[in-house]
Write a protein that holds these residues in place. Structure first.
Motif, PDB file in Angstrom:
ATOM      1  N   GLY A  85       0.796  -1.232   0.000  1.00  0.00           N
ATOM      2  CA  GLY A  85       0.000   0.000   0.000  1.00  0.00           C
ATOM      3  C   GLY A  85       0.822   1.273   0.000  1.00  0.00           C
ATOM      4  O   GLY A  85       0.657   2.112  -0.898  1.00  0.00           O
ATOM      5  N   PRO A  86       1.718   1.469   0.962  1.00  0.00           N
ATOM      6  CA  PRO A  86       2.448   2.739   1.044  1.00  0.00           C
ATOM      7  C   PRO A  86       3.275   3.036  -0.202  1.00  0.00           C
ATOM      8  O   PRO A  86       3.238   4.165  -0.706  1.00  0.00           O
ATOM      9  CB  PRO A  86       3.372   2.547   2.251  1.00  0.00           C
ATOM     10  N   ILE A  87       3.962   2.027  -0.734  1.00  0.00           N
ATOM     11  CA  ILE A  87       4.820   2.309  -1.890  1.00  0.00           C
ATOM     12  C   ILE A  87       3.964   2.576  -3.122  1.00  0.00           C
ATOM     13  O   ILE A  87       4.295   3.429  -3.946  1.00  0.00           O
ATOM     14  CB  ILE A  87       5.853   1.174  -2.133  1.00  0.00           C
ATOM     15  N   LEU A 106       1.567   8.890  -6.752  1.00  0.00           N
ATOM     16  CA  LEU A 106       1.711  10.346  -6.665  1.00  0.00           C
ATOM     17  C   LEU A 106       2.808  10.831  -7.613  1.00  0.00           C
ATOM     18  O   LEU A 106       2.587  11.738  -8.417  1.00  0.00           O
ATOM     19  CB  LEU A 106       2.025  10.757  -5.226  1.00  0.00           C
ATOM     20  N   TRP A 107       3.985  10.229  -7.522  1.00  0.00           N
ATOM     21  CA  TRP A 107       5.101  10.681  -8.367  1.00  0.00           C
ATOM     22  C   TRP A 107       4.739  10.620  -9.845  1.00  0.00           C
ATOM     23  O   TRP A 107       4.920  11.572 -10.589  1.00  0.00           O
ATOM     24  CB  TRP A 107       6.330   9.794  -8.132  1.00  0.00           C
ATOM     25  N   ARG A 154      -2.392  15.353   0.350  1.00  0.00           N
ATOM     26  CA  ARG A 154      -3.050  14.215   0.977  1.00  0.00           C
ATOM     27  C   ARG A 154      -2.079  13.044   1.164  1.00  0.00           C
ATOM     28  O   ARG A 154      -1.996  12.462   2.235  1.00  0.00           O
ATOM     29  CB  ARG A 154      -4.233  13.769   0.114  1.00  0.00           C
ATOM     30  N   THR A 155      -1.305  12.762   0.112  1.00  0.00           N
ATOM     31  CA  THR A 155      -0.363  11.650   0.226  1.00  0.00           C
ATOM     32  C   THR A 155       0.670  11.926   1.311  1.00  0.00           C
ATOM     33  O   THR A 155       1.013  11.039   2.097  1.00  0.00           O
ATOM     34  CB  THR A 155       0.340  11.404  -1.116  1.00  0.00           C
ATOM     35  N   MET A 175       5.075  20.615   5.218  1.00  0.00           N
ATOM     36  CA  MET A 175       3.988  20.531   4.238  1.00  0.00           C
ATOM     37  C   MET A 175       3.954  21.750   3.326  1.00  0.00           C
ATOM     38  O   MET A 175       3.768  21.624   2.110  1.00  0.00           O
ATOM     39  CB  MET A 175       2.636  20.415   4.956  1.00  0.00           C
ATOM     40  N   THR A 176       4.122  22.945   3.900  1.00  0.00           N
ATOM     41  CA  THR A 176       4.031  24.163   3.083  1.00  0.00           C
ATOM     42  C   THR A 176       5.190  24.245   2.102  1.00  0.00           C
ATOM     43  O   THR A 176       4.984  24.571   0.931  1.00  0.00           O
ATOM     44  CB  THR A 176       4.081  25.437   3.949  1.00  0.00           C
ATOM     45  N   THR A 177       6.396  23.968   2.582  1.00  0.00           N
ATOM     46  CA  THR A 177       7.535  24.124   1.684  1.00  0.00           C
ATOM     47  C   THR A 177       7.471  23.107   0.550  1.00  0.00           C
ATOM     48  O   THR A 177       8.095  23.276  -0.487  1.00  0.00           O
ATOM     49  CB  THR A 177       8.871  23.941   2.429  1.00  0.00           C
ATOM     50  N   TYR A 178       6.684  22.061   0.754  1.00  0.00           N
ATOM     51  CA  TYR A 178       6.631  20.960  -0.184  1.00  0.00           C
ATOM     52  C   TYR A 178       5.589  21.225  -1.278  1.00  0.00           C
ATOM     53  O   TYR A 178       5.703  20.720  -2.382  1.00  0.00           O
ATOM     54  CB  TYR A 178       6.313  19.790   0.727  1.00  0.00           C
ATOM     55  N   LEU A 179       4.636  22.129  -0.995  1.00  0.00           N
ATOM     56  CA  LEU A 179       3.556  22.388  -1.964  1.00  0.00           C
ATOM     57  C   LEU A 179       3.997  22.898  -3.339  1.00  0.00           C
ATOM     58  O   LEU A 179       3.508  22.404  -4.347  1.00  0.00           O
ATOM     59  CB  LEU A 179       2.537  23.360  -1.368  1.00  0.00           C
TER      60      LEU A 179
END
Lengths: 287, 304
Positions: free
Chosen positions: A197-199, A205-206, A282-283, B115-119
């Motif tokens: 699941g996690p991977i 996402l990527w 979210r991820t 989280m913010t810097t990653y957006l």
């Protein structure tokens, strides 16, 4: 050598304050431009074009959004990008997970050589033109296959997945399954995938972000406007200031067109970026 | 045990693994290795209608043409300059950010900043370049207005060749610093908490803990990323530079990848474009091998 003196803790406090300070400034540097874009998208075109908008909308207006919503090309591009992204990500996941699992097995005969073949492609490539001619010879120019197939697998992601399998699938599980007569196919589909699941979330996402955001391959391989992904349409409107078929207005005049592009700019930025930012957030949150 | 089993039996035993990897292998051969073979046209005067088999071989003529062309020095210098600066400036910031975040006591602040810097990473190149162009717009750009308010002259930054590289690098930093720091944060989370406790008992300050515990932990990761980045030094991202280019800044923004696209593909000089691209790839590969050797010798960390 040094003992814990009050002086030591005082310097720690100063150190902390300095770090919180720096991070706060960094936070502002990241957030303020994003807020400025949001505020501009909700302001009247006039205020936006005069550069009056800071962090709060000036002359609040939804005109810009209304215009984007009535602009058919954007939605066609949106739909195309969604199809390309889903198709591409499915292909990516299939290729990446199967290859990564095989290569993660120590007893895979020929694994080291194959791994070498994969890694070499990270270091060396044929280049732009041989790739273009390959698409032409495969007769997939001007189709979505040309956007999906050439980026079928990212070796970097594959290595990450391989490491994941090596560290999280217990060896004992495989041995026990083998004793029970479970072959490699069964083990992969019934044990490995459900444990991944996690991977799978990270890879999805990527890959999805890459497909959604890329415009280069479409620039090279797609000529038919009906097939354009969102990023190409955005580029035409946002950077080249080309607004073609306005449903609401037959804008022949170049200046009018440019003004339209200007009005739509900020809301387009918001609308085009929201899916991936939400997805990414979210991820990150889940992991 | 496996030594005594003949190879064909071991191969037969892993046939299912071969079947699993087969799709990826086919992909690799068709879409990665075949174009490498296609790159042979760099040594030809390629004629699209007769293909690689029918075209005449011209040896290094295409390469000579590139080396002797008047754009060569400029394109090469731009590529090297932009990549090196991106590397030198872009490399330390994610590490510093990770170290700072790791030293925070508060988890909420840490998560929020992370989280913010990653957006911004999730913003597409097209949108990113639009934001840059809007912010630097001569009349209405917010950055233009701010700089003017401070009393400095700034008219058309996007059209200023001297401003191109700083804009490219700073915006790149803004977009990727948070994302790039993730890998370092992950590496830091593997540090055994006992080490920090022991250091506290020994009276180490926060800075000393970072210096003696955190930084040594990050070195192997940092070295690997550094080598990989150096291996990519010449293959500068096409997407962003191409969009940021205009006739006014071209003298400092034309790099190898954009040049290959324009001359090789748009003007259909297939062989010449391939040769320029190949020149680029070979330099990349050599740099990577070189740096890998040096790193292995002096610090023991290498890719292989």
């Amino acid at each position: 050598m040094k003992t814990k003196t009050p002086k030591g803790t005082k310097s720690d406090i100063l150190f902390d304050i300095a770090i919180y300070g720096i991070l706060f400034v960094l936070f502002l540097i990241i957030v303020l431009p994003l807020l400025n874009v949001m505020a501009n998208s909700l302001s009247s075109a006039n205020a936006s074009m005069m550069g009056k908008v800071g962090l709060w909308p000036v002359d609040f207006s939804l005109e810009s959004y209304r215009m984007v919503f009535s602009y058919k090309q954007v939605w066609a591009g949106y739909l195309n990008s969604m199809i390309i992204t889903s198709l591409g990500t499915c292909l990516n996941l299939t290729l990446t997970l199967t290859a990564a699992y095989s290569l993660s097995r120590k007893d895979f005969f020929g694994g080291t050589v194959l791994m070498g073949l994969f890694v070499f492609t990270m270091l060396f490539s044929g280049g732009l033109i041989p790739n273009y001619l390959l698409m032409r010879d495969l007769k997939i120019l001007n189709t979505w296959w040309a956007l999906v197939l050439p980026v079928g697998i990212s070796v970097y992601s594959m290595i990450v997945a391989k490491t994941f399998f090596q560290t999280t699938i217990p060896l004992e599980l495989h041995e026990a399954a083998q004793m029970e007569g479970c072959d490699d196919f069964n083990f992969f589909f019934r044990f490995v995938l459900p444990l991944s699941g996690p991977i799978i979330a990270v890879l999805t996402l990527w890959y999805a972000v890459d497909h959604w955001n890329s415009y280069f391959n479409a620039l090279l391989y797609i000529k038919d406007e009906k097939l354009f992904p969102l990023q190409i349409i955005l580029r035409n409107i946002l950077i080249s200031n080309k607004v073609d078929d306005l449903a609401s207005l037959a804008a022949e005049d170049v200046e009018v067109r440019q003004a339209m592009a200007q009005v739509m700019k900020y809301s387009l930025i918001v609308i085009a970026s929201v899916p991936m930012i939400v997805n990414g957030g979210r991820t990150a949150f889940i992991n | 045990m496996s030594m005594t089993i003949p190879w064909y039996q071991r191969l037969a035993r892993s046939w299912q693994l071969w079947v699993l990897i087969l799709p990826a292998l086919i992909y690799l051969v068709v879409f990665r290795y075949f174009p490498m073979y296609g790159a042979l046209m760099a040594f030809q005067d390629f004629d699209p209608s007769s293909g690689i088999f029918g075209s005449t071989w011209v040896g290094l003529q295409q390469f000579e043409m590139f080396l002797n062309s008047y754009v060569f020095i400029r394109v090469l210098a731009n590529t090297l300059f932009i990549s090196l600066l991106t590397l030198v400036i872009g490399f330390p910031f994610p590490i510093i950010l990770a170290l700072m975040l790791n030293s925070l006591g508060s988890r909420t602040v840490k998560k929020t900043v992370q989280m913010t810097t990653y957006l911004p990473y999730f913003i597409s190149t097209v949108v990113m370049v639009t934001i840059i162009m809007e912010a630097l717009h001569p009349r209405s750009g917010i950055i233009t207005l701010m700089v003017k308010a401070l009393g400095f002259p700034l008219n058309n930054a996007m059209g200023d060749p001297n401003a191109f590289v700083p804009i490219y690098i700073i915006s790149g930093l803004w977009q990727t610093v948070g994302y790039s720091s993730i890998i370092y944060i992950a590496a830091l989370s593997s540090v055994d908490p006992c080490l920090y406790e022991a250091a506290t008992i020994d009276g180490a300050s926060k800075f000393q803990k970072i210096w003696y515990i955190d930084i040594p932990t990050l070195i192997p990761t940092a070295v690997i990323l550094l080598i990989l980045n150096i291996g990519r030094i010449m293959s500068l991202g096409f997407e962003k530079i191409y969009l940021m280019q205009n006739n006014l800044n071209l003298q400092s923004s034309e790099v190898i990848s954009t040049y290959v696209y324009k001359v090789g593909l748009l003007e259909a000089n297939f062989s010449f474009g391939t040769a320029v691209g190949l020149f680029d790839s070979v330099i990349n590969l050599s740099l990577l091998l070189l740096v890998n050797q040096v790193m292995k010798k002096y610090n023991g960390n290498g890719l292989w």
